[in-house]
Design a protein around this motif. Sequence first.
Motif, PDB file in Angstrom:
ATOM      1  N   LYS A  33     -56.543  43.162-143.852  1.00  0.00           N
ATOM      2  CA  LYS A  33     -56.125  44.190-142.899  1.00  0.00           C
ATOM      3  C   LYS A  33     -56.079  43.576-141.506  1.00  0.00           C
ATOM      4  CE  LYS A  33     -57.784  48.222-145.473  1.00  0.00           C
ATOM      5  NZ  LYS A  33     -58.643  49.432-145.452  1.00  0.00           N
ATOM      6  N   ILE A  34     -54.977  43.796-140.816  1.00  0.00           N
ATOM      7  CA  ILE A  34     -54.810  43.252-139.473  1.00  0.00           C
ATOM      8  C   ILE A  34     -54.418  44.357-138.503  1.00  0.00           C
ATOM      9  CG2 ILE A  34     -54.163  40.953-140.287  1.00  0.00           C
ATOM     10  CD1 ILE A  34     -51.231  41.720-139.728  1.00  0.00           C
ATOM     11  N   ARG A  35     -54.829  44.174-137.254  1.00  0.00           N
ATOM     12  CA  ARG A  35     -54.401  45.063-136.181  1.00  0.00           C
ATOM     13  C   ARG A  35     -53.191  44.428-135.511  1.00  0.00           C
ATOM     14  NH1 ARG A  35     -55.679  50.123-135.368  1.00  0.00           N
ATOM     15  NH2 ARG A  35     -55.722  49.836-133.112  1.00  0.00           N
ATOM     16  N   THR A  36     -52.077  45.122-135.505  1.00  0.00           N
ATOM     17  CA  THR A  36     -50.845  44.560-134.967  1.00  0.00           C
ATOM     18  C   THR A  36     -50.045  45.644-134.254  1.00  0.00           C
ATOM     19  OG1 THR A  36     -48.874  43.277-135.534  1.00  0.00           O
ATOM     20  CG2 THR A  36     -49.602  44.937-137.148  1.00  0.00           C
ATOM     21  N   THR A  37     -48.798  45.360-133.917  1.00  0.00           N
ATOM     22  CA  THR A  37     -47.944  46.349-133.251  1.00  0.00           C
ATOM     23  C   THR A  37     -46.643  46.501-134.015  1.00  0.00           C
ATOM     24  OG1 THR A  37     -46.960  44.658-131.817  1.00  0.00           O
ATOM     25  CG2 THR A  37     -48.889  45.844-130.975  1.00  0.00           C
ATOM     26  N   GLU A  38     -46.057  47.684-133.863  1.00  0.00           N
ATOM     27  CA  GLU A  38     -44.742  47.973-134.428  1.00  0.00           C
ATOM     28  C   GLU A  38     -43.875  48.581-133.334  1.00  0.00           C
ATOM     29  OE1 GLU A  38     -45.294  50.554-137.747  1.00  0.00           O
ATOM     30  OE2 GLU A  38     -45.590  48.904-139.168  1.00  0.00           O
ATOM     31  N   ASP A  40     -45.242  35.741-136.008  1.00  0.00           N
ATOM     32  CA  ASP A  40     -45.721  35.339-137.327  1.00  0.00           C
ATOM     33  C   ASP A  40     -47.237  35.541-137.431  1.00  0.00           C
ATOM     34  OD1 ASP A  40     -43.132  34.518-137.930  1.00  0.00           O
ATOM     35  OD2 ASP A  40     -43.504  32.477-137.189  1.00  0.00           O
ATOM     36  N   LEU A  41     -47.718  35.567-138.649  1.00  0.00           N
ATOM     37  CA  LEU A  41     -49.153  35.637-138.918  1.00  0.00           C
ATOM     38  C   LEU A  41     -49.594  34.304-139.509  1.00  0.00           C
ATOM     39  CD1 LEU A  41     -51.891  37.126-139.308  1.00  0.00           C
ATOM     40  CD2 LEU A  41     -51.045  37.851-141.550  1.00  0.00           C
ATOM     41  N   LEU A  65     -37.190  39.938-126.759  1.00  0.00           N
ATOM     42  CA  LEU A  65     -38.411  39.162-126.548  1.00  0.00           C
ATOM     43  C   LEU A  65     -39.180  39.089-127.864  1.00  0.00           C
ATOM     44  CD1 LEU A  65     -40.043  37.778-124.254  1.00  0.00           C
ATOM     45  CD2 LEU A  65     -41.368  39.872-124.084  1.00  0.00           C
ATOM     46  N   ARG A  66     -39.469  37.863-128.303  1.00  0.00           N
ATOM     47  CA  ARG A  66     -40.164  37.659-129.576  1.00  0.00           C
ATOM     48  C   ARG A  66     -41.596  38.173-129.490  1.00  0.00           C
ATOM     49  NH1 ARG A  66     -43.453  33.812-131.972  1.00  0.00           N
ATOM     50  NH2 ARG A  66     -43.007  33.325-134.158  1.00  0.00           N
ATOM     51  N   GLY A  67     -42.094  38.719-130.600  1.00  0.00           N
ATOM     52  CA  GLY A  67     -43.463  39.246-130.642  1.00  0.00           C
ATOM     53  C   GLY A  67     -44.507  38.141-130.691  1.00  0.00           C
ATOM     54  N   GLN A  68     -45.730  38.507-130.365  1.00  0.00           N
ATOM     55  CA  GLN A  68     -46.842  37.559-130.367  1.00  0.00           C
ATOM     56  C   GLN A  68     -47.207  37.164-131.807  1.00  0.00           C
ATOM     57  OE1 GLN A  68     -48.620  36.120-127.981  1.00  0.00           O
ATOM     58  NE2 GLN A  68     -47.897  37.143-126.147  1.00  0.00           N
ATOM     59  N   ASP A  69     -47.625  35.907-131.973  1.00  0.00           N
ATOM     60  CA  ASP A  69     -48.180  35.475-133.250  1.00  0.00           C
ATOM     61  C   ASP A  69     -49.616  35.970-133.389  1.00  0.00           C
ATOM     62  OD1 ASP A  69     -45.860  34.093-133.853  1.00  0.00           O
ATOM     63  OD2 ASP A  69     -46.594  32.195-133.040  1.00  0.00           O
ATOM     64  N   ALA A 125     -44.209  34.567-142.187  1.00  0.00           N
ATOM     65  CA  ALA A 125     -43.170  34.848-141.203  1.00  0.00           C
ATOM     66  C   ALA A 125     -42.959  36.351-141.034  1.00  0.00           C
ATOM     67  CB  ALA A 125     -41.861  34.170-141.615  1.00  0.00           C
ATOM     68  N   GLY A 126     -42.841  36.763-139.771  1.00  0.00           N
ATOM     69  CA  GLY A 126     -42.524  38.156-139.472  1.00  0.00           C
ATOM     70  C   GLY A 126     -43.676  39.125-139.635  1.00  0.00           C
ATOM     71  N   ALA A 127     -44.901  38.625-139.851  1.00  0.00           N
ATOM     72  CA  ALA A 127     -46.047  39.521-140.028  1.00  0.00           C
ATOM     73  C   ALA A 127     -46.878  39.647-138.750  1.00  0.00           C
ATOM     74  CB  ALA A 127     -46.931  39.033-141.174  1.00  0.00           C
TER      75      ALA A 127
END
Length: 379
Positions: free
Chosen positions: A145-150, A252-253, A120-124, A238-240
Amino acid sequence: MTDKDYYELLEVSKDASDEDIKKAFRKQAMKYHPDRNPGDKTAEQRFKEINEAYEVLKDPQKRAAYDRYGHQAFQNGMGGGNPFGGGFGFNADDLSDIFSNMFSDFMGGGRRSPNPNGPLRGQDLSYNLNITLEEAFNGVEKEIKIRTTEPCTDCHGFGTADGKEAPVCATCHGTGRVRTQQGGFFMFETTCPVCHGEGRAVKDKCAHCNGQGTIRVEKALKVKIPAGIESNVRMRIAGAGEAGKRGGPQGDLYVFVNVLEHKLYERQGKDLYTSVPVSMVCAALGGKVEIPGIDGQKVELSIPAGTQTGNKLRVKGQGMRIMDTDRRGDLFVILSVMTPTRLNARQKELLEEFRALSKDDNCQPEIKTFFDKIKDLFQ
């Protein structure tokens, strides 16, 4: 079957057009769709009601019957006073098609895989970045600085305590969706309440990520802004974005660039505009004026003799950089002649002498022309 007024449910008037009804249905459906309101029974019930209303009002014959007989037109198996003498069905596949189209663009990143059990692709993600006009001219590298998930390192993104892929959900058989029938003719498809649309049911959750398969982190990223960029440009990294699940790719970001207002210059595409005051003497006799350029260098303006307020100068090649080229736009300077307000005695004396020498108006032909035009109005 609901007893609520169908028009009120869709928030339209009784004389609404078919297109208005369709738009209203889509608006309400997006608001109360189960995917947007997980676990909200009130929203789920409202979603069913607006679908019921739309099934009737979108059909000219059913709508005419409803307008005439109300809900009674569709009661008791559509018998009795029903002008059609038959029932109407609800096609869940049609509804599924409607919402697959409607929400594919709306939901953005994190779209469901054709195989619910697969990756499942991650959220943009999006980020609004403010830069100065000078930074837009020169180009700049900004750290954000961004809040994201890993992906969770303990469970490898599966959300399970043993770090292995969870079994297929027995309730939805891996589809992530369940269908229910109500009222005899309405079929609804909703997110599976057991696996929450994932297609796999996690029994023993990973303690580190609480079964999510991902963990929230704060990341610092460097974003390169190209010289000449304009406001409202969207940059894709891409991929951020957020982490995917079950080995899915990251989202993506999208960085939305906003160029702040400048205290001297106004930008119009590749060109710059500014207003510069000049003294009465400089405007009359001509002269030189220096202003700071957007590139940090001084720009010398040659003020021609006889300059009037509103006159425009064009300085070629002193505007903004044009992105991905070595060229620049132009600088346009609007001149404003300033009348002195604090004069000493000597200055007043000189101006009075100037006025006495200017009675023939030869040095100010515009004034003479103006009064020649209106002199007959005084007669």
